[in-house]
Scaffold this motif. Structure first.
Motif, PDB file in Angstrom:
ATOM      1  N   GLU A   1      32.505  33.190  55.173  1.00  0.00           N
ATOM      2  CA  GLU A   1      33.061  34.409  55.750  1.00  0.00           C
ATOM      3  C   GLU A   1      33.749  34.121  57.080  1.00  0.00           C
ATOM      4  O   GLU A   1      34.739  34.780  57.444  1.00  0.00           O
ATOM      5  N   ASP A   2      33.244  33.137  57.810  1.00  0.00           N
ATOM      6  CA  ASP A   2      33.832  32.809  59.116  1.00  0.00           C
ATOM      7  C   ASP A   2      35.227  32.215  59.000  1.00  0.00           C
ATOM      8  O   ASP A   2      35.999  32.229  59.966  1.00  0.00           O
ATOM      9  N   ASP A   3      35.568  31.666  57.816  1.00  0.00           N
ATOM     10  CA  ASP A   3      36.888  31.056  57.625  1.00  0.00           C
ATOM     11  C   ASP A   3      37.965  32.091  57.299  1.00  0.00           C
ATOM     12  O   ASP A   3      39.156  31.783  57.382  1.00  0.00           O
ATOM     13  N   LEU A   4      37.550  33.296  56.902  1.00  0.00           N
ATOM     14  CA  LEU A   4      38.501  34.302  56.424  1.00  0.00           C
ATOM     15  C   LEU A   4      39.276  34.932  57.581  1.00  0.00           C
ATOM     16  O   LEU A   4      38.764  35.004  58.712  1.00  0.00           O
TER      17      LEU A   4
ATOM     18  N   GLY B   1      56.671  31.559  47.483  1.00  0.00           N
ATOM     19  CA  GLY B   1      55.704  32.633  47.321  1.00  0.00           C
ATOM     20  C   GLY B   1      54.924  32.576  46.023  1.00  0.00           C
ATOM     21  O   GLY B   1      54.007  33.372  45.808  1.00  0.00           O
ATOM     22  N   ARG B   2      55.250  31.626  45.153  1.00  0.00           N
ATOM     23  CA  ARG B   2      54.558  31.546  43.863  1.00  0.00           C
ATOM     24  C   ARG B   2      53.278  30.740  44.006  1.00  0.00           C
ATOM     25  O   ARG B   2      53.264  29.694  44.643  1.00  0.00           O
ATOM     26  N   GLY B   3      52.228  31.249  43.393  1.00  0.00           N
ATOM     27  CA  GLY B   3      50.943  30.573  43.507  1.00  0.00           C
ATOM     28  C   GLY B   3      50.299  30.760  44.858  1.00  0.00           C
ATOM     29  O   GLY B   3      49.481  29.934  45.283  1.00  0.00           O
ATOM     30  N   MET B   4      50.647  31.842  45.567  1.00  0.00           N
ATOM     31  CA  MET B   4      50.078  32.092  46.899  1.00  0.00           C
ATOM     32  C   MET B   4      49.327  33.411  46.895  1.00  0.00           C
ATOM     33  O   MET B   4      49.785  34.405  46.325  1.00  0.00           O
ATOM     34  N   ARG B   5      48.164  33.429  47.532  1.00  0.00           N
ATOM     35  CA  ARG B   5      47.344  34.638  47.614  1.00  0.00           C
ATOM     36  C   ARG B   5      46.628  34.659  48.969  1.00  0.00           C
ATOM     37  O   ARG B   5      46.079  33.646  49.401  1.00  0.00           O
ATOM     38  N   VAL B   6      46.620  35.815  49.625  1.00  0.00           N
ATOM     39  CA  VAL B   6      45.828  35.994  50.839  1.00  0.00           C
ATOM     40  C   VAL B   6      44.465  36.536  50.434  1.00  0.00           C
ATOM     41  O   VAL B   6      44.378  37.494  49.657  1.00  0.00           O
ATOM     42  N   VAL B   7      43.400  35.927  50.950  1.00  0.00           N
ATOM     43  CA  VAL B   7      42.036  36.350  50.630  1.00  0.00           C
ATOM     44  C   VAL B   7      41.358  36.797  51.924  1.00  0.00           C
ATOM     45  O   VAL B   7      41.264  36.023  52.879  1.00  0.00           O
ATOM     46  N   ARG B   8      40.885  38.041  51.923  1.00  0.00           N
ATOM     47  CA  ARG B   8      40.217  38.589  53.109  1.00  0.00           C
ATOM     48  C   ARG B   8      38.723  38.808  52.882  1.00  0.00           C
ATOM     49  O   ARG B   8      37.970  38.988  53.826  1.00  0.00           O
ATOM     50  N   GLU B   9      38.297  38.810  51.612  1.00  0.00           N
ATOM     51  CA  GLU B   9      36.893  38.991  51.261  1.00  0.00           C
ATOM     52  C   GLU B   9      36.433  37.800  50.428  1.00  0.00           C
ATOM     53  O   GLU B   9      37.126  37.398  49.484  1.00  0.00           O
ATOM     54  N   ARG B  10      35.253  37.248  50.767  1.00  0.00           N
ATOM     55  CA  ARG B  10      34.748  36.066  50.065  1.00  0.00           C
ATOM     56  C   ARG B  10      34.605  36.325  48.577  1.00  0.00           C
ATOM     57  O   ARG B  10      34.872  35.434  47.749  1.00  0.00           O
TER      58      ARG B  10
END
Length: 661
Positions: free
Chosen positions: A141-144, A156-165
C-alpha cells in the motif's frame, strides 16, 4: 545514395516521408493492406505493393512480407516510419540481411532501448536518473499509486494506473493482454506513478561519426490514457533544466552507440528533478513542432545520416513557438471510444503548408485522410495532426484553436471540441501543462462542445435546408417554399437526434418566409439547400448544412453540430430486448469472462472488445443475470451488434414468482 525508398507504414506517416523524398529526388514505394488499397499514401507513391489481409498482424507487421515487397519493387532502402515495425530489431536485421539500407539506428540499439526494463538499467549505468522498477508481486500500500507498463511498447497501450492494492492483479492481467496484442510481448513492469509531473522529450540526431545533437525539447504533457494529444516546442522548463535534459539525452545516445533520429523522454517534476522514461528509436508523431521552430527537415536528416553524412556545426536555436494537436476519431464523452466509418468531409481552413515547415508563421497540416476516406477499425484512429507555428506561445495556441474550430470534419465523432477547449483554457495558456491536466479539468474539457441553444439553432437550420433541398429536387412546383399553404395549417415538423437527445423542429412557411415555432426571437434571413442565415438578438450568422446518409452536419461560427435524421416511422423489428448490450464500435471480441446464467453486478466486466489497437471493456449496466451471451472470443462484430443481454434482477425475481408450481 538512396534512389528508391520503401516506407514500411501507412497514412500520414508515409505521406510525410514521401514529401521529403520528392524534394530530394528519391523514388517511393508504398505498401498497403486490403482496406488501404485506395488510401492516399498508396496513390501518392511511385509504386505500391499489396500486403494481403486486413489486420496489422497479417500486413504491416509481417517482417517477411514487407522485406519481400521492398525487393520486388526494386527499393534500395527502407524507412520504418513510426509505429508498426519501426522499433522492431528483427525487422531492422531482416532489412540489412536482404542487402537493403536501413534508415534508422542499429538493431542492437533498438534492442537495448526496446525493452523498458533493460533500457532503464543501461541508462542508470550512464548516470541518468530513473524511477526504480517495482515487482508487481512485492508492491505494498505504501508504494501506491503505481503505473503498470508494457515493457515492449508505448503509446498508452498496456498501461494502467493502480491506486488500490486489490486492483493490481486485474490491472496487470489486462495490461499483459493488451501488450501481447499490440506488441507481441506480454512482459509488463511497475513503477511509482507521479501524479503531477511534466512529460518532456528531447529530439536527438546522431551521425555515424560521433556527433550527437540535442535538437530542442518538446512538452507533451496533455495526455489521455497516457497517450499524447497536444505537443509543443519549446517546453516551459527553465534554462538550467533544459541544459540538464540535453546533457542526459546525449549521454543516453552515447551509452547505446545511437545513430539516426530519436527521442529521449523524461518525466520532470516541479522542482526540476527529472527521470528517464524511455527512448523512442524512431521519428516521433510530434516531430513537426520541432521542424517548425528549428527549420530542420528531420526526415531529410534521417536519410542523410543513413547515407553516411555527418552533422556539422551546432543545432539551430528555436524560432517562435509551435503547437500540435492530434485530431482523433474518438469520443471523449464516452470514455474515449474510437469511431470508424466514412469521413465524408475533411477540410482545415487557411492551411499554409502540408507535411513541411510553412514559409512564414501559420498552420501546417499532416494528414492521411481526404473526403471519403474510410476510417478503419484496424488502425489507430488519428485523422490528422494540425500544427500552428507563431511568434509566441499565445499566438500559436490562438491560431491552432481557430483552425480546429473552423474545420469541416463530417463523419465519425472526433475530439475536436476537447482540443479547442484545452487550447483556450486559462491554465493551458498560463503554462500549467502537467500530465494530470485532463483529469483536473475534466468538467470543462471532456464535456466541451456547442451548448443546447446552438444545437437547437443548428437543428432549425438543418430542417430548413433539408426542406429547401427537397423542393429543389421536386419534379413539379419546385419554386414554391416547402410547407407553404394558402390557409392556416399545422406547422411542419422534422426530428433529429443529437447524442441521446431527440430534437423536434417546428416551423411554418409564410408569405415572407419560414418562421420558427420554437424560436420566435429568431429571424430566418435566407435559406438555400447548403446554407441558412439566422438572425438572433440582432446578430446574423450563417449555418452551413451538409447532408450524408444518416447524417446532417451543420457548421457555424457557434460550433459544429452533427445530427441524425429520425425517420417518421420506425421498424418494430429493430427494437432491442431490455438489457441488451451492443457493440459501441466494430471490433474483435478479445476476452469473455462470463457465461449465460451468471449473476452479475452493475459495472462488472463481461467482455472486452479490441478495436484500433486498444481494449474496451463492456460492463453490466445493472445487477442481474446474463440471460444471453451472443458472442465468443475471437468473434468479429459490427457496431450495434448485440453482445449479451443482462436481465435486471427485479425482472428475474418477478419471473421466478410467477413460475407455476
Amino acid at each position: 545514395m538512396i534512389t528508391n525508398l520503401l516506407v514500411a507504414n501507412r497514412g500520414e506517416i508515409a505521406l510525410r516521408i514521401f514529401r521529403t523524398c520528392r524534394e530530394l529526388g528519391i523514388g517511393t514505394v508504398a505498401v498497403h493492406s486490403d482496406p488501404d488499397a485506395k488510401a492516399p499514401h498508396v496513390t501518392a507513391a511511385d509504386a505500391a505493393v499489396r500486403l494481403p489481409g486486413a489486420a496489422p498482424a497479417d500486413t504491416y507487421l509481417r517482417v517477411d512480407a514487407v522485406v519481400s515487397a521492398a525487393l520486388a519493387a526494386g527499393a534500395d532502402a527502407v524507412h520504418p516510419g513510426y509505429g508498426f515495425l519501426s522499433e522492431n530489431a528483427e525487422f531492422a536485421r531482416a532489412v540489412l540481411d536482404a542487402g537493403l539500407l536501413w534508415v534508422g539506428p542499429s538493431p542492437e540499439s533498438i534492442e537495448l532501448m526496446g525493452s523498458k526494463v533493460e533500457s532503464k538499467r543501461v541508462v542508470a549505468a550512464a548516470g541518468v536518473s530513473v524511477l526504480p522498477e517495482l515487482d508487481p508481486e512485492e508492491i505494498t500500500e505504501d508504494d501506491l499509486p503505481v503505473l503498470v507498463k508494457a515493457s515492449a511498447g508505448g503509446g498508452g497501450r498496456g498501461m494502467r494506473v493502480v491506486r488500490e492494492r486489490a486492483e493490481l492483479a486485474e490491472a496487470v492481467s489486462a495490461a499483459r493482454a493488451e501488450a501481447a496484442s499490440a506488441f507481441g510481448d506480454d512482459a509488463v513492469f511497475c513503477e511509482r506513478f507521479l501524479e503531477h509531473g511534466r512529460h518532456i522529450e528531447v529530439q536527438v540526431l546522431a551521425d555515424g561519426h560521433g556527433t550527437v545533437w540535442s535538437v530542442g525539447e518538446r512538452e507533451c504533457s496533455i495526455q489521455r490514457r497516457h497517450q499524447k494529444v497536444v505537443e509543443e516546442a519549446p517546453s516551459g522548463v527553465d534554462e538550467r533544466t533544459r541544459r540538464r535534459l540535453f546533457e542526459a539525452a546525449r549521454a543516453v545516445c552515447r551509452a547505446v552507440d545511437y545513430v539516426g533520429a530519436g527521442t529521449v523522454e523524461f518525466l520532470v517534476t516541479d522542482d526540476g528533478e527529472y527521470y528517464f522514461l524511455e527512448m523512442n528509436t524512431r521519428l516521433q508523431v510530434e516531430h513537426p513542432v520541432t521542424e517548425c521552430v528549428t527549420g530542420l527537415d528531420l526526415v531529410a536528416w534521417q536519410l542523410r545520416i543513413a547515407e553516411g553524412r555527418a552533422l556539422e556545426g551546432e543545432p539551430p536555436r528555436p524560432r517562435g513557438h509551435a503547437i500540435e494537436a492530434r485530431l482523433y476519431a474518438e469520443d471523449p464523452r464516452a470514455d474515449w471510444r474510437p469511431g470508424s466509418g466514412t469521413l465524408h468531409r475533411f477540410a482545415v481552413r487557411d492551411v499554409r503548408a502540408e507535411f513541411e515547415v510553412p514559409d512564414r508563421y501559420g498552420v501546417r497540416l499532416d494528414s492521411g485522410v481526404v473526403d471519403g476516406t474510410e476510417v478503419s477499425v484496424h488502425y489507430d484512429p488519428m485523422l490528422a495532426k494540425v500544427i500552428a507555428w507563431g511568434p509566441d506561445r499565445t499566438s500559436a495556441a490562438r491560431m491552432l484553436a481557430g483552425a480546429l474550430a473552423s474545420a469541416r470534419v463530417h463523419g465519425p465523432v472526433t475530439n475536436r471540441d476537447l482540443l479547442v477547449a484545452v487550447l483556450r483554457h486559462p491554465d493551458f495558456l498560463s503554462g500549467d501543462t502537467h500530465t494530470d491536466f485532463l483529469t483536473r479539468h475534466a468538467d470543462r474539457v471532456l464535456t466541451a462542445g456547442p451548448d443546447g441553444t446552438v444545437v437547437r439553432l443548428s437543428a432549425l437550420a438543418a430542417a430548413l435546408a433539408d426542406a429547401a433541398h427537397n423542393r429543389s429536387c421536386a419534379p413539379v412546383l419546385g419554386s414554391l417554399p416547402a410547407g407553404w399553404r394558402n390557409v392556416p395549417s399545422a406547422p411542419q415538423t422534422k426530428t433529429y437526434r443529437h447524442g441521446e437527445l431527440d430534437l423536434v423542429v417546428r416551423y411554418r412557411a409564410t408569405r415572407t418566409g419560414p418562421v420558427s415555432e420554437d424560436h420566435p426571437e429568431v429571424t430566418v434571413v435566407s435559406v438555400t439547400p447548403e446554407q441558412v442565415v439566422l438572425e438572433c438578438d440582432g446578430v446574423r450568422r450563417p449555418f452551413h448544412v451538409s447532408r450524408y446518409p444518416g447524417l446532417v452536419a451543420v457548421d457555424s461560427p457557434l460550433g459544429a453540430v452533427s445530427l441524425a435524421p429520425v425517420p417518421r416511422f420506425t421498424d418494430p423489428s429493430a427494437e432491442l430486448a431490455e438489457g441488451s448490450l451492443v457493440a459501441p464500435m466494430p471490433g474483435t471480441v478479445a476476452r469473455v469472462v462470463v457465461s449465460a446464467g451468471d449473476e452479475v453486478r452493475a459495472g462488472q466486466p463481461l467482455l472486452w472488445l479490441e478495436a484500433m489497437k486498444m481494449e474496451h471493456r463492456v460492463a453490466a449496466p445493472t445487477d442481474g443475470v446474463v440471460t444471453e451471451l451472443a458472442v465468443a472470443e475471437g468473434a468479429q462484430v459490427e457496431q450495434g451488434a448485440v453482445l449479451a443481454v443482462v436481465t435486471p434482477r427485479e425482472s428475474t425475481d418477478v419471473e421466478a414468482k410467477e413460475e407455476p408450481a
